[in-house]
Design a protein around this motif. Structure first.
Motif, PDB file in Angstrom:
ATOM      1  N   VAL A  46       0.842  -1.190  -0.057  1.00 22.96           N
ATOM      2  CA  VAL A  46      -0.212  -0.124   0.134  1.00 22.96           C
ATOM      3  C   VAL A  46       0.788   1.368  -0.046  1.00 22.96           C
ATOM      4  N   TYR A  47       1.889   1.196   0.811  1.00 25.92           N
ATOM      5  CA  TYR A  47       2.952   2.313   0.855  1.00 25.92           C
ATOM      6  C   TYR A  47       3.465   2.669  -0.557  1.00 25.92           C
ATOM      7  N   SER A  48       3.887   1.408  -1.225  1.00 22.92           N
ATOM      8  CA  SER A  48       4.592   1.832  -2.586  1.00 22.92           C
ATOM      9  C   SER A  48       3.610   2.325  -3.378  1.00 22.92           C
ATOM     10  N   GLY A  49       2.392   1.679  -3.349  1.00 22.80           N
ATOM     11  CA  GLY A  49       1.492   2.506  -4.250  1.00 22.80           C
ATOM     12  C   GLY A  49       1.199   4.215  -4.120  1.00 22.80           C
ATOM     13  N   ILE A  50       1.380   4.413  -2.768  1.00 21.75           N
ATOM     14  CA  ILE A  50       1.131   5.854  -2.190  1.00 21.75           C
ATOM     15  C   ILE A  50       2.299   6.535  -2.688  1.00 21.75           C
ATOM     16  N   PHE A  51       3.557   5.890  -2.592  1.00 25.31           N
ATOM     17  CA  PHE A  51       4.703   6.475  -3.066  1.00 25.31           C
ATOM     18  C   PHE A  51       4.722   6.690  -4.589  1.00 25.31           C
ATOM     19  N   LEU A  52       4.248   5.401  -5.286  1.00 26.12           N
ATOM     20  CA  LEU A  52       4.270   5.822  -6.899  1.00 26.12           C
ATOM     21  C   LEU A  52       3.162   7.130  -7.270  1.00 26.12           C
ATOM     22  N   PHE A  53       2.178   7.110  -6.350  1.00 30.88           N
ATOM     23  CA  PHE A  53       1.063   7.979  -6.773  1.00 30.88           C
ATOM     24  C   PHE A  53       1.822   9.434  -6.544  1.00 30.88           C
ATOM     25  N   TYR A  54       2.414   9.564  -5.602  1.00 31.84           N
ATOM     26  CA  TYR A  54       3.307  10.962  -5.337  1.00 31.84           C
ATOM     27  C   TYR A  54       4.225  11.270  -6.383  1.00 31.84           C
ATOM     28  N   ILE A  55       5.065  10.115  -6.605  1.00 30.09           N
ATOM     29  CA  ILE A  55       6.220  10.378  -7.784  1.00 30.09           C
ATOM     30  C   ILE A  55       5.318  10.769  -9.113  1.00 30.09           C
ATOM     31  N   PHE A  56       4.260  10.321  -9.550  1.00 30.03           N
ATOM     32  CA  PHE A  56       3.674  10.709 -10.628  1.00 30.03           C
ATOM     33  C   PHE A  56       2.827  11.906 -10.532  1.00 30.03           C
TER      34      PHE A  56
ATOM     35  N   LYS B  78       0.295   9.037 -18.129  1.00 24.78           N
ATOM     36  CA  LYS B  78      -0.859   8.385 -17.255  1.00 24.78           C
ATOM     37  C   LYS B  78      -0.925   7.157 -17.435  1.00 24.78           C
ATOM     38  N   VAL B  79      -0.880   6.536 -18.366  1.00 20.57           N
ATOM     39  CA  VAL B  79      -1.182   5.088 -18.649  1.00 20.57           C
ATOM     40  C   VAL B  79      -0.307   3.966 -17.806  1.00 20.57           C
ATOM     41  N   ILE B  80       1.066   4.542 -17.696  1.00 18.48           N
ATOM     42  CA  ILE B  80       2.128   3.968 -16.900  1.00 18.48           C
ATOM     43  C   ILE B  80       1.851   4.121 -15.746  1.00 18.48           C
ATOM     44  N   ALA B  81       1.535   5.362 -15.112  1.00 19.60           N
ATOM     45  CA  ALA B  81       1.252   5.545 -13.746  1.00 19.60           C
ATOM     46  C   ALA B  81      -0.016   4.540 -13.259  1.00 19.60           C
ATOM     47  N   TRP B  82      -1.146   4.565 -13.859  1.00 17.33           N
ATOM     48  CA  TRP B  82      -2.191   3.660 -13.701  1.00 17.33           C
ATOM     49  C   TRP B  82      -1.786   2.142 -13.746  1.00 17.33           C
ATOM     50  N   LEU B  83      -1.037   1.946 -14.517  1.00 11.86           N
ATOM     51  CA  LEU B  83      -0.612   0.294 -14.732  1.00 11.86           C
ATOM     52  C   LEU B  83       0.202   0.073 -13.468  1.00 11.86           C
ATOM     53  N   LEU B  84       1.083   0.972 -13.144  1.00  8.81           N
ATOM     54  CA  LEU B  84       1.721   0.602 -11.788  1.00  8.81           C
ATOM     55  C   LEU B  84       1.139   0.659 -10.717  1.00  8.81           C
ATOM     56  N   LEU B  85       0.224   1.545 -10.673  1.00  8.35           N
ATOM     57  CA  LEU B  85      -0.799   1.610  -9.173  1.00  8.35           C
ATOM     58  C   LEU B  85      -1.625   0.445  -9.289  1.00  8.35           C
ATOM     59  N   GLY B  86      -2.204  -0.136 -10.423  1.00  6.42           N
ATOM     60  CA  GLY B  86      -3.029  -1.260 -10.367  1.00  6.42           C
ATOM     61  C   GLY B  86      -2.022  -2.515  -9.894  1.00  6.42           C
ATOM     62  N   SER B  87      -0.970  -2.506 -10.425  1.00  6.84           N
ATOM     63  CA  SER B  87      -0.169  -3.566  -9.834  1.00  6.84           C
ATOM     64  C   SER B  87      -0.127  -3.690  -8.569  1.00  6.84           C
ATOM     65  N   THR B  88      -0.079  -2.656  -7.810  1.00  4.90           N
ATOM     66  CA  THR B  88       0.409  -2.399  -6.212  1.00  4.90           C
ATOM     67  C   THR B  88      -1.041  -2.783  -5.670  1.00  4.90           C
TER      68      THR B  88
ATOM     69  N   SER C 146       2.151  -7.849 -13.939  1.00  6.73           N
ATOM     70  CA  SER C 146       3.472  -7.464 -14.100  1.00  6.73           C
ATOM     71  C   SER C 146       4.013  -8.036 -15.361  1.00  6.73           C
ATOM     72  N   LEU C 147       3.764  -9.021 -15.797  1.00  7.32           N
ATOM     73  CA  LEU C 147       4.508  -9.256 -17.156  1.00  7.32           C
ATOM     74  C   LEU C 147       4.067  -8.488 -18.338  1.00  7.32           C
ATOM     75  N   ALA C 148       2.589  -8.037 -18.121  1.00 10.98           N
ATOM     76  CA  ALA C 148       2.339  -7.089 -19.164  1.00 10.98           C
ATOM     77  C   ALA C 148       2.780  -5.776 -19.069  1.00 10.98           C
ATOM     78  N   ILE C 149       3.222  -5.285 -17.823  1.00  9.25           N
ATOM     79  CA  ILE C 149       3.941  -4.222 -17.793  1.00  9.25           C
ATOM     80  C   ILE C 149       5.223  -4.238 -18.430  1.00  9.25           C
ATOM     81  N   LEU C 150       5.961  -5.336 -18.117  1.00  4.49           N
ATOM     82  CA  LEU C 150       7.144  -5.423 -18.565  1.00  4.49           C
ATOM     83  C   LEU C 150       7.136  -5.496 -20.252  1.00  4.49           C
TER      84      LEU C 150
END
Length: 324
Positions: A79-89, A116-126, A168-172
């Motif tokens: 959850v924290y990593s998701g918040i961190f990514l949300f802040y970074i983006f 935006k697409v990359i941000a939502w993909l990473l957030l969805g993964s978390t 994760s594989l889709a993002i990679l």
């Protein structure tokens, strides 16, 4: 329950490198070479987030992996990593679109990226990984497996785990396809440029003259993605000239009245594309016809590539102009 002090120390060091050392070094070199600048508030926020991340990472490895406490801490870390990514983006910045980043190299390059697409993909993964750890924590706590039945039974935690792996594989794969496509994308600006000049039938009178300069370029798109909705504009500025009064220095003398628009599909080659730059004033036409100098082209374009919005402005300085 035994505390794993050795793992806590090791992963605390690794987390410090990931959350603090790497970002701060990256900021330092980006600012050192004038690529990007960061506010003190942004750096302080990154340090605060980094310290919290280190603490959570240490706690994550405090308990053995087969305990509910371990899974709860992993849930908190995710959850924290998701918040961190949300802040970074830029998710917590009012007025900033999620995933918008800018790069600025003074007098050379300005880029605005819509990630935006990359941000939502990473957030969805978390989010998916967090749900997996939460379900596993509840199962370990109650010593009970939760299942759903769709033709056959599946463990809920396993469903989230499989979904997480797929995402994760889709993002990679997405990142890999962008890298591959980018390596097979080439833009070639022609070294020479042409111009069209009409003296209006009065060679000695410049007030009725018109003049335009043409920039030609080739686009080779050997990648997987089309370059959609390209909108391109250009300007001409003087740098230095032989006669400052006839053709003034450091002045915009021309611009494209009609933007160039096109879409470059994947696995295509588009040769001899042209954008026309009209000279703004007949006084500048007189200067170009009678004076040598050095010009600067400023080209700006916006496009969508691999679902990423790109708004780029690039300066091409020291272009020699020899009057006809």
């Amino acid at each position: 329950m035994e505390i794993q002090y050795g793992k806590m120390i090791l992963h605390g060091i690794l987390a410090a490198i990931s959350y603090l050392v790497v970002p701060l070094l990256l900021f330092y070199f980006l600012e050192l070479y004038g690529i990007m600048t960061f506010t003190d508030a942004y750096r302080i926020a990154i340090i605060i987030f980094g310290v919290i991340g280190i603490i959570i990472s240490i706690l994550r490895h405090a308990f053995p992996g087969d305990t509910s406490a371990n899974r709860l801490v992993r849930f908190g870390v995710t959850v924290y990593s998701g918040i961190f990514l949300f802040y970074i983006f830029g998710g917590f910045d009012p007025g900033t679109t999620l995933g918008t980043y800018s790069i600025n190299i003074p007098n050379l390059l300005q880029v605005l990226l819509g990630l935006k697409v990359i941000a939502w993909l990473l957030l969805g993964s978390t989010i998916i990984r967090g749900l997996q750890y939460l379900v596993e924590a509840i199962e370990l706590r109650k010593k009970k497996e939760y299942r759903v039945k769709v033709k056959r039974e599946f463990k809920v935690s396993v469903i989230f785990k499989v979904l997480g792996i797929i995402v994760s594989l889709a993002i990679l794969g997405y990142f890999g396809s962008i890298i591959y496509s980018g390596l097979n994308l080439k833009l070639n600006l022609h070294d020479t440029f042409g111009y069209d000049y009409d003296n209006g039938g009065t060679p000695l009178n410049f007030t009725d003259d018109s003049m335009s300069i043409n920039i030609s370029f080739d686009v080779r798109n050997g990648g997987l993605y089309a370059i959609h909705n390209v909108i391109l504009n250009a300007e001409i500025h003087t740098e230095t000239t032989d006669n400052n009064s006839t053709l003034p220095w450091n002045t915009q003398i021309g611009g494209s009245l009609v933007p160039y628009q096109n879409t470059f599909h994947s696995f295509t080659v588009s040769l001899n594309q042209t954008i026309t730059i009209n000279i703004l004033d007949t006084d500048y036409i007189e200067g170009l016809i009678t004076t040598n100098g050095f010009l600067k082209f400023i080209i700006s374009f916006s496009t969508v590539y691999a679902l990423i919005f790109i708004d780029l402005t690039i300066s091409l300085p020291n272009i020699q102009w020899n009057h006809p």
